[in-house]
Design a protein around this motif. Structure first.
Motif, short mmCIF file in Angstrom:
data_model
loop_
_atom_site.label_atom_id
_atom_site.label_comp_id
_atom_site.label_asym_id
_atom_site.label_seq_id
_atom_site.Cartn_x
_atom_site.Cartn_y
_atom_site.Cartn_z
N ARG A 7 0.81 -1.21 -0.03
CA ARG A 7 -0.02 -0.03 0.01
C ARG A 7 0.79 1.33 -0.12
N HIS A 8 1.79 1.35 0.88
CA HIS A 8 2.78 2.11 0.84
C HIS A 8 3.59 2.68 -0.24
N PHE A 9 3.90 1.53 -0.99
CA PHE A 9 4.99 1.74 -2.24
C PHE A 9 4.04 2.41 -3.23
N LYS A 10 2.64 2.05 -3.29
CA LYS A 10 1.89 2.59 -4.42
C LYS A 10 1.83 4.17 -4.11
N ILE A 11 1.54 4.64 -2.73
CA ILE A 11 1.44 6.03 -2.49
C ILE A 11 2.68 6.62 -2.81
N ILE A 12 3.77 6.05 -2.28
CA ILE A 12 5.01 6.54 -2.50
C ILE A 12 5.45 6.86 -4.05
N THR A 13 5.35 5.77 -4.77
CA THR A 13 5.21 5.77 -6.35
C THR A 13 4.35 7.06 -7.06
N ALA A 14 3.23 7.12 -6.23
CA ALA A 14 2.35 8.28 -6.84
C ALA A 14 2.70 9.85 -6.45
N MET A 15 3.34 9.66 -5.28
CA MET A 15 3.89 11.16 -4.77
C MET A 15 5.12 11.56 -5.83
N ASN A 50 -7.60 7.57 -8.36
CA ASN A 50 -9.33 7.67 -8.31
C ASN A 50 -9.65 6.16 -7.66
N SER A 51 -8.95 5.34 -8.36
CA SER A 51 -9.25 3.63 -8.10
C SER A 51 -8.64 3.46 -6.88
N GLN A 52 -7.55 3.88 -6.27
CA GLN A 52 -7.05 3.92 -5.03
C GLN A 52 -7.89 4.33 -3.85
N ILE A 53 -8.41 5.80 -4.08
CA ILE A 53 -9.38 6.46 -3.34
C ILE A 53 -10.47 5.61 -3.01
N ASN A 54 -11.19 5.18 -4.10
CA ASN A 54 -12.28 4.22 -4.08
C ASN A 54 -12.12 3.11 -3.06
N GLN A 55 -10.91 2.27 -3.48
CA GLN A 55 -10.42 0.99 -2.57
C GLN A 55 -10.58 1.52 -1.14
N LYS A 56 -10.11 2.71 -0.96
CA LYS A 56 -9.77 3.24 0.61
C LYS A 56 -11.32 3.12 1.21
N SER A 57 -12.02 4.15 0.33
CA SER A 57 -13.51 4.38 0.88
C SER A 57 -14.05 2.92 1.12
N SER A 58 -14.04 2.17 0.18
CA SER A 58 -14.68 0.85 0.44
C SER A 58 -14.04 0.15 1.84
N LYS A 227 -5.50 4.90 10.15
CA LYS A 227 -4.39 4.47 9.09
C LYS A 227 -5.13 4.92 7.61
N LEU A 228 -6.42 4.18 7.54
CA LEU A 228 -7.06 4.14 6.33
C LEU A 228 -7.66 5.72 5.83
N LEU A 229 -7.98 6.47 6.82
CA LEU A 229 -8.50 7.83 6.78
C LEU A 229 -7.21 8.77 6.36
N SER A 230 -5.89 8.25 6.95
CA SER A 230 -4.89 9.31 6.72
C SER A 230 -4.31 8.77 5.47
N GLU A 231 -4.45 7.54 4.69
CA GLU A 231 -3.71 7.13 3.65
C GLU A 231 -4.86 7.75 2.54
N LYS A 232 -6.15 7.73 2.59
CA LYS A 232 -7.19 8.42 1.95
C LYS A 232 -6.89 9.79 1.69
N LYS A 233 -6.67 10.56 2.78
CA LYS A 233 -6.49 12.02 2.86
C LYS A 233 -5.09 12.35 1.84
N LEU A 234 -4.19 11.41 2.03
CA LEU A 234 -2.99 11.64 1.13
C LEU A 234 -3.23 11.44 -0.24
N TYR A 239 -4.61 13.56 -5.54
CA TYR A 239 -5.36 13.65 -6.82
C TYR A 239 -5.75 15.39 -7.03
N SER A 240 -5.79 16.16 -6.10
CA SER A 240 -6.05 17.49 -6.41
C SER A 240 -4.77 18.02 -6.95
N GLU A 241 -3.61 17.64 -6.67
CA GLU A 241 -2.61 18.14 -7.35
C GLU A 241 -2.34 17.73 -8.81
N TYR A 242 -2.90 16.73 -9.08
CA TYR A 242 -2.95 16.11 -10.41
C TYR A 242 -4.29 17.08 -11.06
#
Length: 409
Positions: A7-15, A50-58, A227-234, A239-242
């Motif tokens: 999970r964190h590798f995907k977030i870091i890659t996106a950043m 957006n897909s990752q955000i939806n997964q976090k929301s789920s 943790k999920l809320l924090s990851e979703k916020k990130l 997404y906002s930056e994009y």
């Protein structure tokens, strides 16, 4: 642990991807082709985010559901614990009452036994006296009688007294047996109550243990939820930056289109028309201009949707020059045509196309086929999304008009 790093590798890659886009300003793009390429990359990143955000929301929703289920189970356990405590208290009261009754019976048995012992001692004393005196006493009774009748009366009196004593002893022993039986019943009742008390205490201990375990699970879920809320916020921040990058690219595309339009006007390539607009395809109106809700929240629809089978010809709504022919965000494949109608500049947009029949810079006539109906981008089926803007296209909102004010269905 493996899922955590994934999970964190995907977030870091996106950043990192966001930082790369920010560090290489899109204004360095040399031409429309570069802008299109960068825009496609941005849209892909937005789609993944957006897909990752939806997964976090789920996951957050699932976590909340689990917490609610556990809280309901804990409430049920609390009710069971309370009920068990009341039952334990009731059994303890019954045991106390049984102890009191047993103690009272013991006192009665002891008192009765004392009377029986005293009576037995008296009878034994009488028996010893009779045995010691033997026939003398009997002869005394016989010889002392005034008559035979008197003798019978005296003998009967002695036997009656002995029989009476014996009857009393029998009754006392029967009473004693009855008290002993009652004592056995009470002691059995007490034993059963004590067994029930132990069972209830064991049940309460089990319920307490279950409650503690579920409280532990609640704590773990709450930690996971944070943790999920924090990851979703990130992810939402990324997404906002994009979105900002995407808007910047759209602005640059619009600027290039304006430049192309200016060149077309200066070279005389932009035809002037006074015939107005025509329906751009043969299709059924499935969604009008304005606010709508497709199940993922209200949104403003900046054009009209005309549905038909895939491959249906899409026509230029008026004479003009093609200023855009490529993919564009959720529109999928898009063609934009800029028009000069009675001195007023308009731009029409044709989205979700399956194929292009024209390219940027081509001059088109009203009714000329410029593409084919499709379902590219965000579309649930083949249809044409058609927009009309006053001026050059500078994004969805700039100069947008209700197409039904310009075309007839």
């Amino acid at each position: 642990m493996g899922n955590f790093f994934k999970r964190h590798f995907k977030i870091i890659t996106a950043m990192i991807a966001v930082l790369l886009f920010i560090q290489i300003p899109v204004t360095y793009a040399a031409n429309l082709s570069d802008l299109k390429s960068k825009q496609q990359q941005v849209e892909q990143q937005k789609k993944e985010l957006n897909s990752q955000i939806n997964q976090k929301s789920s996951a957050i929703k699932s976590n909340e559901s689990k917490q609610k289920q556990l809280l309901a189970q804990i409430d049920k356990l609390i009710d069971q614990i309370s009920k068990t405590n009341q039952e334990i208290k009731q059994v303890e009261n019954e045991i106390g009452q049984a102890n009191q009754e047993i103690a009272a019976l013991k006192e009665k048995i002891e008192a009765l036994q004392k009377k029986i012992d005293e009576r037995n001692a008296l009878l034994e004393e009488r028996a010893r006296a009779l045995q010691a005196n033997g026939s003398v006493s009997f002869l005394d009774v016989l010889l002392g009688a005034n008559s035979f009748v008197d003798f019978i009366d005296r003998f009967s009196a002695v036997n009656t007294l002995i029989d009476a004593d014996r009857q009393i002893i029998r009754e006392q022993k029967e009473d004693q047996k009855q008290l002993e039986d009652q004592k056995v019943v009470l002691e059995n009742t007490k034993r059963k109550l004590e067994e029930k008390q132990n069972q209830l205490k064991n049940l309460k201990a089990s319920l307490d243990s279950q409650k503690q375990e579920k409280n532990k699970l609640i704590a773990e879920l709450e930690k996971e939820q944070q943790k999920l809320l924090s990851e979703k916020k990130l992810l939402e921040k990324q997404y906002s930056e994009y979105l900002e990058i995407s808007q910047d690219l759209e602005n640059q595309i619009a600027e290039l289109q304006r430049q192309q339009l200016s060149k077309a006007q200066s070279s005389g390539n932009l035809p002037v028309s006074s015939s107005g607009f025509m329906k751009p395809t043969n299709g059924v109106l499935t969604s009008g201009y304005g606010w709508r809700n497709l199940g993922y929240g209200p949104e403003f629809h900046y054009g009209v949707d005309l549905a038909n089978r895939a491959g249906t010809p899409v026509l230029a709504s008026a004479d003009g020059v093609v200023t855009y022919a490529s993919a564009l965000s959720t529109y999928g494949n898009v063609i934009m045509v800029t028009h000069n109608i009675n001195g007023q500049i308009y731009t029409t947009l044709y989205a979700h196309l399956r194929a292009f029949n024209v390219g940027v810079g081509d001059v088109v006539k009203q009714g000329q086929q410029i593409g084919e109906m499709g379902a590219t981008g965000r579309a649930t089926g083949p249809h044409l999304h058609f927009e009309v803007h006053i001026g050059t296209w500078r994004g969805q909102k700039a100069g947008v008009q209700n197409p039904l004010n310009y075309i007839s269905l």
